[in-house]
Design a protein around this motif. Structure first.
Motif, PDB file in Angstrom:
ATOM      1  N   ALA A 234     -12.355  -1.844  -0.610  1.00 51.57           N
ATOM      2  CA  ALA A 234     -13.385  -1.218   0.212  1.00 51.57           C
ATOM      3  C   ALA A 234     -14.727  -1.380  -0.496  1.00 51.57           C
ATOM      4  O   ALA A 234     -14.775  -1.548  -1.716  1.00 51.57           O
ATOM      5  N   PRO A 235     -15.812  -1.329   0.257  1.00 53.71           N
ATOM      6  CA  PRO A 235     -17.135  -1.477  -0.356  1.00 53.71           C
ATOM      7  C   PRO A 235     -17.343  -0.500  -1.510  1.00 53.71           C
ATOM      8  O   PRO A 235     -17.119   0.706  -1.369  1.00 53.71           O
ATOM      9  N   GLY A 236     -17.718  -1.029  -2.659  1.00 52.96           N
ATOM     10  CA  GLY A 236     -18.004  -0.198  -3.818  1.00 52.96           C
ATOM     11  C   GLY A 236     -16.789   0.298  -4.578  1.00 52.96           C
ATOM     12  O   GLY A 236     -16.923   1.099  -5.508  1.00 52.96           O
ATOM     13  N   LYS A 237     -15.607  -0.172  -4.205  1.00 53.47           N
ATOM     14  CA  LYS A 237     -14.391   0.302  -4.864  1.00 53.47           C
ATOM     15  C   LYS A 237     -13.611  -0.868  -5.455  1.00 53.47           C
ATOM     16  O   LYS A 237     -13.911  -2.032  -5.203  1.00 53.47           O
ATOM     17  N   GLY A 238     -12.589  -0.538  -6.231  1.00 50.90           N
ATOM     18  CA  GLY A 238     -11.748  -1.567  -6.833  1.00 50.90           C
ATOM     19  C   GLY A 238     -10.663  -2.034  -5.890  1.00 50.90           C
ATOM     20  O   GLY A 238     -10.569  -1.581  -4.747  1.00 50.90           O
ATOM     21  N   HIS A 239      -9.852  -2.964  -6.374  1.00 54.13           N
ATOM     22  CA  HIS A 239      -8.758  -3.494  -5.564  1.00 54.13           C
ATOM     23  C   HIS A 239      -7.610  -2.492  -5.496  1.00 54.13           C
ATOM     24  O   HIS A 239      -7.168  -1.965  -6.521  1.00 54.13           O
ATOM     25  N   GLU A 240      -7.146  -2.276  -4.276  1.00 56.33           N
ATOM     26  CA  GLU A 240      -6.036  -1.352  -4.039  1.00 56.33           C
ATOM     27  C   GLU A 240      -4.836  -2.151  -3.551  1.00 56.33           C
ATOM     28  O   GLU A 240      -4.949  -2.922  -2.589  1.00 56.33           O
ATOM     29  N   ALA A 241      -3.689  -1.971  -4.181  1.00 56.79           N
ATOM     30  CA  ALA A 241      -2.475  -2.652  -3.720  1.00 56.79           C
ATOM     31  C   ALA A 241      -2.017  -2.030  -2.417  1.00 56.79           C
ATOM     32  O   ALA A 241      -1.921  -0.805  -2.294  1.00 56.79           O
ATOM     33  N   VAL A 242      -1.740  -2.871  -1.438  1.00 60.78           N
ATOM     34  CA  VAL A 242      -1.358  -2.415  -0.109  1.00 60.78           C
ATOM     35  C   VAL A 242       0.119  -2.691   0.168  1.00 60.78           C
ATOM     36  O   VAL A 242       0.840  -1.820   0.635  1.00 60.78           O
ATOM     37  N   SER A 243       0.550  -3.909  -0.135  1.00 62.42           N
ATOM     38  CA  SER A 243       1.921  -4.297   0.202  1.00 62.42           C
ATOM     39  C   SER A 243       2.326  -5.488  -0.645  1.00 62.42           C
ATOM     40  O   SER A 243       1.492  -6.179  -1.225  1.00 62.42           O
ATOM     41  N   CYS A 244       3.633  -5.729  -0.687  1.00 58.27           N
ATOM     42  CA  CYS A 244       4.182  -6.790  -1.521  1.00 58.27           C
ATOM     43  C   CYS A 244       5.505  -7.235  -0.913  1.00 58.27           C
ATOM     44  O   CYS A 244       6.237  -6.409  -0.344  1.00 58.27           O
ATOM     45  N   ILE A 245       5.789  -8.537  -0.971  1.00 59.96           N
ATOM     46  CA  ILE A 245       7.089  -9.036  -0.521  1.00 59.96           C
ATOM     47  C   ILE A 245       7.606 -10.018  -1.544  1.00 59.96           C
ATOM     48  O   ILE A 245       6.871 -10.902  -2.009  1.00 59.96           O
ATOM     49  N   GLY A 246       8.866  -9.850  -1.905  1.00 55.00           N
ATOM     50  CA  GLY A 246       9.461 -10.687  -2.936  1.00 55.00           C
ATOM     51  C   GLY A 246      10.153 -11.904  -2.354  1.00 55.00           C
ATOM     52  O   GLY A 246       9.793 -12.408  -1.295  1.00 55.00           O
ATOM     53  N   ASN A 247      11.176 -12.347  -3.038  1.00 60.52           N
ATOM     54  CA  ASN A 247      11.854 -13.573  -2.643  1.00 60.52           C
ATOM     55  C   ASN A 247      12.915 -13.353  -1.575  1.00 60.52           C
ATOM     56  O   ASN A 247      13.485 -14.320  -1.068  1.00 60.52           O
ATOM     57  N   SER A 248      13.189 -12.128  -1.242  1.00 63.43           N
ATOM     58  CA  SER A 248      14.027 -11.825  -0.090  1.00 63.43           C
ATOM     59  C   SER A 248      13.243 -10.891   0.813  1.00 63.43           C
ATOM     60  O   SER A 248      12.404 -10.111   0.354  1.00 63.43           O
ATOM     61  N   ASP A 249      13.515 -10.973   2.099  1.00 70.11           N
ATOM     62  CA  ASP A 249      12.719 -10.214   3.060  1.00 70.11           C
ATOM     63  C   ASP A 249      12.911  -8.705   2.943  1.00 70.11           C
ATOM     64  O   ASP A 249      12.090  -7.936   3.444  1.00 70.11           O
ATOM     65  N   ASP A 250      13.964  -8.279   2.294  1.00 68.61           N
ATOM     66  CA  ASP A 250      14.168  -6.830   2.143  1.00 68.61           C
ATOM     67  C   ASP A 250      13.570  -6.296   0.841  1.00 68.61           C
ATOM     68  O   ASP A 250      13.688  -5.102   0.547  1.00 68.61           O
ATOM     69  N   ASP A 251      12.930  -7.147   0.084  1.00 61.47           N
ATOM     70  CA  ASP A 251      12.270  -6.708  -1.151  1.00 61.47           C
ATOM     71  C   ASP A 251      10.789  -6.499  -0.855  1.00 61.47           C
ATOM     72  O   ASP A 251       9.981  -7.424  -0.964  1.00 61.47           O
ATOM     73  N   THR A 252      10.445  -5.293  -0.456  1.00 60.32           N
ATOM     74  CA  THR A 252       9.074  -5.012  -0.049  1.00 60.32           C
ATOM     75  C   THR A 252       8.559  -3.740  -0.699  1.00 60.32           C
ATOM     76  O   THR A 252       9.319  -2.912  -1.207  1.00 60.32           O
ATOM     77  N   TYR A 253       7.261  -3.609  -0.645  1.00 65.30           N
ATOM     78  CA  TYR A 253       6.561  -2.409  -1.115  1.00 65.30           C
ATOM     79  C   TYR A 253       5.409  -2.145  -0.170  1.00 65.30           C
ATOM     80  O   TYR A 253       4.737  -3.090   0.287  1.00 65.30           O
ATOM     81  N   TYR A 254       5.176  -0.869   0.120  1.00 64.08           N
ATOM     82  CA  TYR A 254       4.002  -0.440   0.891  1.00 64.08           C
ATOM     83  C   TYR A 254       3.379   0.761   0.195  1.00 64.08           C
ATOM     84  O   TYR A 254       4.098   1.657  -0.259  1.00 64.08           O
ATOM     85  N   SER A 255       2.067   0.774   0.138  1.00 63.18           N
ATOM     86  CA  SER A 255       1.407   1.965  -0.376  1.00 63.18           C
ATOM     87  C   SER A 255       1.593   3.098   0.617  1.00 63.18           C
ATOM     88  O   SER A 255       1.830   2.873   1.807  1.00 63.18           O
ATOM     89  N   ASP A 256       1.482   4.307   0.138  1.00 64.18           N
ATOM     90  CA  ASP A 256       1.646   5.470   1.021  1.00 64.18           C
ATOM     91  C   ASP A 256       0.639   5.451   2.154  1.00 64.18           C
ATOM     92  O   ASP A 256       0.921   5.920   3.257  1.00 64.18           O
ATOM     93  N   SER A 257      -0.539   4.908   1.926  1.00 59.28           N
ATOM     94  CA  SER A 257      -1.600   4.925   2.931  1.00 59.28           C
ATOM     95  C   SER A 257      -1.321   4.004   4.119  1.00 59.28           C
ATOM     96  O   SER A 257      -1.936   4.168   5.175  1.00 59.28           O
ATOM     97  N   VAL A 258      -0.408   3.043   3.960  1.00 59.03           N
ATOM     98  CA  VAL A 258      -0.150   2.108   5.058  1.00 59.03           C
ATOM     99  C   VAL A 258       1.308   2.132   5.510  1.00 59.03           C
ATOM    100  O   VAL A 258       1.655   1.486   6.508  1.00 59.03           O
ATOM    101  N   LYS A 259       2.146   2.869   4.819  1.00 62.62           N
ATOM    102  CA  LYS A 259       3.578   2.888   5.134  1.00 62.62           C
ATOM    103  C   LYS A 259       3.789   3.353   6.567  1.00 62.62           C
ATOM    104  O   LYS A 259       3.203   4.343   7.017  1.00 62.62           O
ATOM    105  N   GLY A 260       4.598   2.609   7.309  1.00 61.99           N
ATOM    106  CA  GLY A 260       4.856   2.944   8.696  1.00 61.99           C
ATOM    107  C   GLY A 260       3.873   2.325   9.677  1.00 61.99           C
ATOM    108  O   GLY A 260       4.102   2.338  10.885  1.00 61.99           O
ATOM    109  N   ARG A 261       2.774   1.785   9.173  1.00 65.62           N
ATOM    110  CA  ARG A 261       1.767   1.166  10.050  1.00 65.62           C
ATOM    111  C   ARG A 261       1.653  -0.344   9.816  1.00 65.62           C
ATOM    112  O   ARG A 261       1.342  -1.086  10.732  1.00 65.62           O
TER     113      ARG A 261
END
Length: 129
Positions: free
Chosen positions: A39-66
């Motif tokens: 965001a403007p004036g802020k640092g990088h925030e991790a949002v999501s991640c996907i590994g080598n299998s489609d079920d290996d994922t991560y979502y930050s609390d701020s975007v989980k479910g959306r």
């Protein structure tokens, strides 16, 4: 050389949807692909991640479910489907290599960090009415 090219950003009204893409060139060495935003004036925030299998994922609390991350069969393209967008989702979105597994970050509560290289140019997402 490992490079990332982000695309698909734009202006969307609150509550709308947008899908952004990340194209990877070079050797990922079994790395995961992560999405970050700044965001403007802020640092990088991790949002999501996907590994080598489609079920290996991560979502930050701020975007989980959306948001939903996906990776194609070549494992060199990752997309981020963003739904129910909010003004707080505004920012420049970047993708980068992350050390897998992605689920580890959700289990430990430690946000993913870029593991290699420089940030790309990013794609701008603006949520505004």
């Amino acid at each position: 050389q490992l490079t990332f090219v982000e695309s698909g950003g734009g202006l969307v009204q609150p509550g709308g949807s947008l899908k952004i893409s990340c194209e990877v060139s070079g050797e990922l060495d079994s790395g995961a692909i992560g999405w970050f935003r700044q965001a403007p004036g802020k640092g990088h925030e991790a949002v999501s991640c996907i590994g080598n299998s489609d079920d290996d994922t991560y979502y930050s609390d701020s975007v989980k479910g959306r948001f939903a991350i996906a990776r194609d069969s070549s494992r060199k393209t990752a997309t981020l489907q963003m739904n129910s967008l909010q003004t707080e989702d505004t920012g420049t979105y970047y993708c980068a290599r992350i050390n897998p597994p992605c689920r580890w970050y959700g289990i430990t509560g430690t946000p993913p960090r870029k593991s290699f290289g420089d940030w790309g140019q990013g794609t701008q997402v603006i949520i505004s009415s």
